[in-house]
Design a protein around this motif. Structure first.
Motif, PDB file in Angstrom:
ATOM      1  N   ALA A 172       0.827  -1.209   0.000  1.00 12.78           N
ATOM      2  CA  ALA A 172       0.000   0.000   0.000  1.00 12.78           C
ATOM      3  C   ALA A 172       0.861   1.259   0.000  1.00 12.78           C
ATOM      4  CB  ALA A 172      -0.913  -0.003   1.220  1.00 12.78           C
ATOM      5  N   TYR A 173       0.524   2.177  -0.915  1.00  8.40           N
ATOM      6  CA  TYR A 173       1.153   3.500  -0.982  1.00  8.40           C
ATOM      7  C   TYR A 173       0.029   4.521  -0.962  1.00  8.40           C
ATOM      8  CZ  TYR A 173       3.992   7.417  -2.736  1.00  8.40           C
ATOM      9  OH  TYR A 173       4.637   8.640  -2.889  1.00  8.40           O
ATOM     10  N   VAL A 174      -0.112   5.210   0.181  1.00 11.12           N
ATOM     11  CA  VAL A 174      -1.248   6.093   0.415  1.00 11.12           C
ATOM     12  C   VAL A 174      -0.753   7.521   0.590  1.00 11.12           C
ATOM     13  CG1 VAL A 174      -3.205   6.586   1.931  1.00 11.12           C
ATOM     14  CG2 VAL A 174      -2.502   4.222   1.530  1.00 11.12           C
ATOM     15  N   ARG A 175      -1.395   8.447  -0.101  1.00 12.87           N
ATOM     16  CA  ARG A 175      -1.046   9.862   0.030  1.00 12.87           C
ATOM     17  C   ARG A 175      -2.187  10.590   0.736  1.00 12.87           C
ATOM     18  NH1 ARG A 175       0.202  11.605  -5.720  1.00 12.87           N
ATOM     19  NH2 ARG A 175       1.434  13.313  -4.854  1.00 12.87           N
ATOM     20  N   VAL A 176      -1.829  11.356   1.772  1.00 10.44           N
ATOM     21  CA  VAL A 176      -2.805  12.000   2.637  1.00 10.44           C
ATOM     22  C   VAL A 176      -2.733  13.515   2.473  1.00 10.44           C
ATOM     23  CG1 VAL A 176      -2.800  10.122   4.324  1.00 10.44           C
ATOM     24  CG2 VAL A 176      -1.148  11.993   4.561  1.00 10.44           C
ATOM     25  N   ARG A 177      -3.775  14.193   2.938  1.00  9.62           N
ATOM     26  CA  ARG A 177      -3.849  15.649   2.764  1.00  9.62           C
ATOM     27  C   ARG A 177      -2.775  16.363   3.587  1.00  9.62           C
ATOM     28  NH1 ARG A 177      -7.781  18.757   0.773  1.00  9.62           N
ATOM     29  NH2 ARG A 177      -9.193  16.977   0.739  1.00  9.62           N
ATOM     30  N   ASN A 178      -2.576  15.948   4.828  1.00  7.01           N
ATOM     31  CA  ASN A 178      -1.615  16.613   5.706  1.00  7.01           C
ATOM     32  C   ASN A 178      -0.925  15.557   6.560  1.00  7.01           C
ATOM     33  OD1 ASN A 178      -0.820  17.918   8.422  1.00  7.01           O
ATOM     34  ND2 ASN A 178      -1.139  19.685   7.090  1.00  7.01           N
ATOM     35  N   LEU A 179       0.392  15.466   6.449  1.00 10.62           N
ATOM     36  CA  LEU A 179       1.116  14.387   7.116  1.00 10.62           C
ATOM     37  C   LEU A 179       1.060  14.512   8.634  1.00 10.62           C
ATOM     38  CD1 LEU A 179       2.842  11.876   6.501  1.00 10.62           C
ATOM     39  CD2 LEU A 179       4.865  13.324   6.742  1.00 10.62           C
ATOM     40  N   ALA A 180       1.277  15.702   9.169  1.00  8.14           N
ATOM     41  CA  ALA A 180       1.277  15.877  10.623  1.00  8.14           C
ATOM     42  C   ALA A 180      -0.103  15.580  11.208  1.00  8.14           C
ATOM     43  CB  ALA A 180       1.731  17.286  10.988  1.00  8.14           C
ATOM     44  N   ASP A 181      -1.163  16.022  10.530  1.00 17.84           N
ATOM     45  CA  ASP A 181      -2.519  15.708  11.003  1.00 17.84           C
ATOM     46  C   ASP A 181      -2.750  14.202  11.006  1.00 17.84           C
ATOM     47  OD1 ASP A 181      -3.008  18.390  11.289  1.00 17.84           O
ATOM     48  OD2 ASP A 181      -4.258  18.575   9.500  1.00 17.84           O
ATOM     49  N   SER A 182      -2.261  13.525   9.971  1.00 20.55           N
ATOM     50  CA  SER A 182      -2.418  12.068   9.902  1.00 20.55           C
ATOM     51  C   SER A 182      -1.614  11.383  10.996  1.00 20.55           C
ATOM     52  CB  SER A 182      -1.976  11.557   8.525  1.00 20.55           C
ATOM     53  OG  SER A 182      -2.795  12.096   7.498  1.00 20.55           O
ATOM     54  N   MET A 183      -0.479  11.957  11.353  1.00 26.00           N
ATOM     55  CA  MET A 183       0.314  11.407  12.458  1.00 26.00           C
ATOM     56  C   MET A 183      -0.460  11.496  13.771  1.00 26.00           C
ATOM     57  SD  MET A 183       4.040  12.973  11.352  1.00 26.00           S
ATOM     58  CE  MET A 183       4.903  12.486  12.852  1.00 26.00           C
ATOM     59  N   GLU A 184      -1.178  12.587  13.973  1.00 22.02           N
ATOM     60  CA  GLU A 184      -1.994  12.722  15.186  1.00 22.02           C
ATOM     61  C   GLU A 184      -3.100  11.657  15.212  1.00 22.02           C
ATOM     62  OE1 GLU A 184      -1.259  14.455  17.633  1.00 22.02           O
ATOM     63  OE2 GLU A 184      -0.259  16.320  17.045  1.00 22.02           O
TER      64      GLU A 184
END
Length: 261
Positions: free
Chosen positions: A164-176
């Motif tokens: 899986a290779y997933v691209r998210v809107r905001n990396l830091a928000d996804s980390m939270e």
């Protein structure tokens, strides 16, 4: 009633994404895409020699290949692309919702998070290592990251179809979000105070997200501050360093014992 401009922009982006296609090239990348039932395939162009080498995969896919002259390969690839006589037009893979894919479930899964890693060859190599060492997914932001391309797929040597290779809107928000799901966020940096091996042992029973930045700039400030811990990979020499794909492979190997899910 007139639609708000943001709704119109969102619908336009959705239509553009639905129409987007890319060309995969090279025997390994094309073979694995032909055998992937989740991959939407549109057009297959091969030389006679490549068709013979891919015969089983072509038959499994049910596609009708276009046989091309190797001297006039009719595919819009960059001139330097080593296509080995095989190219496949496809739609990007859909791995589903980020939260569903990363749900820990049983065991202690690992993720690889990439901050501004834009080189498709580095990302392809990281996908390959992630498959070998059992990572759940590789995650990157929509902007300032390598998109799914033929060059990335060729470097991944087929791993793009399975890892899986997933691209998210905001990396830091996804980390939270990942922290709320129980993940420990470990950033890698040459100036890190902790040691990777010690962190791997300390969090062996926890879901773990390994966060790596681009070579040179490294992790952005917010990304770094969102990590639970910043660690380093010890070097034997005073000036030793690794590129991001090698660092990811070492980190995945060092933490492999914790991956149970």
């Amino acid at each position: 009633m007139k639609k708000p401009s943001w709704v119109i922009d969102k619908e336009r982006a959705r239509r553009a994404a639905a129409a987007e296609t890319l060309w995969l090239f090279g025997l390994h990348a094309v073979r694995d895409a032909l055998c992937n039932p989740a991959r939407a395939r549109l057009r297959l162009v091969v030389t006679r020699n490549a068709a013979d080498k891919l015969a089983e995969a072509i038959a499994e896919s049910g596609m009708e290949p276009e046989i091309a002259d190797p001297r006039k390969f009719p595919v819009p690839l960059d001139p330097g692309s080593v296509h080995q006589g095989a190219a496949l037009e496809v739609k990007p893979l859909d791995w589903g919702k980020f939260e569903d894919l990363c749900e820990p479930g049983q065991g202690a899964p690992r993720l690889v998070l990439l901050d501004r890693v834009t080189d498709p060859h580095n990302v392809g190599a990281i996908l390959r290592s992630s498959e070998v060492f059992g990572a759940r997914a590789v995650i990157a932001p929509h902007h300032h990251s390598a998109p799914e391309t033929g060059a990335l797929a060729k470097t991944a040597s087929g791993a793009l179809e399975r890892q899986a290779y997933v691209r998210v809107r905001n990396l830091a928000d996804s980390m939270e979000v990942l922290r709320d799901m129980g993940y420990v966020l470990i950033g890698l940096d040459g100036d890190g105070e902790g040691d990777l091996a010690e962190a791997a042992a300390a969090f062996a029973d926890r879901p773990l997200a390994l966060v790596l930045g681009a070579e040179g700039p490294g992790l952005r400030d917010r990304t770094r501050k969102t990590c639970d811990q910043i660690v380093r990979i010890p070097a034997a020499g005073a000036f030793g360093s690794l590129n991001v794909s090698n660092a990811a492979a070492v980190a995945l190997y060092a933490t492999r014992k914790q991956d149970q899910g």
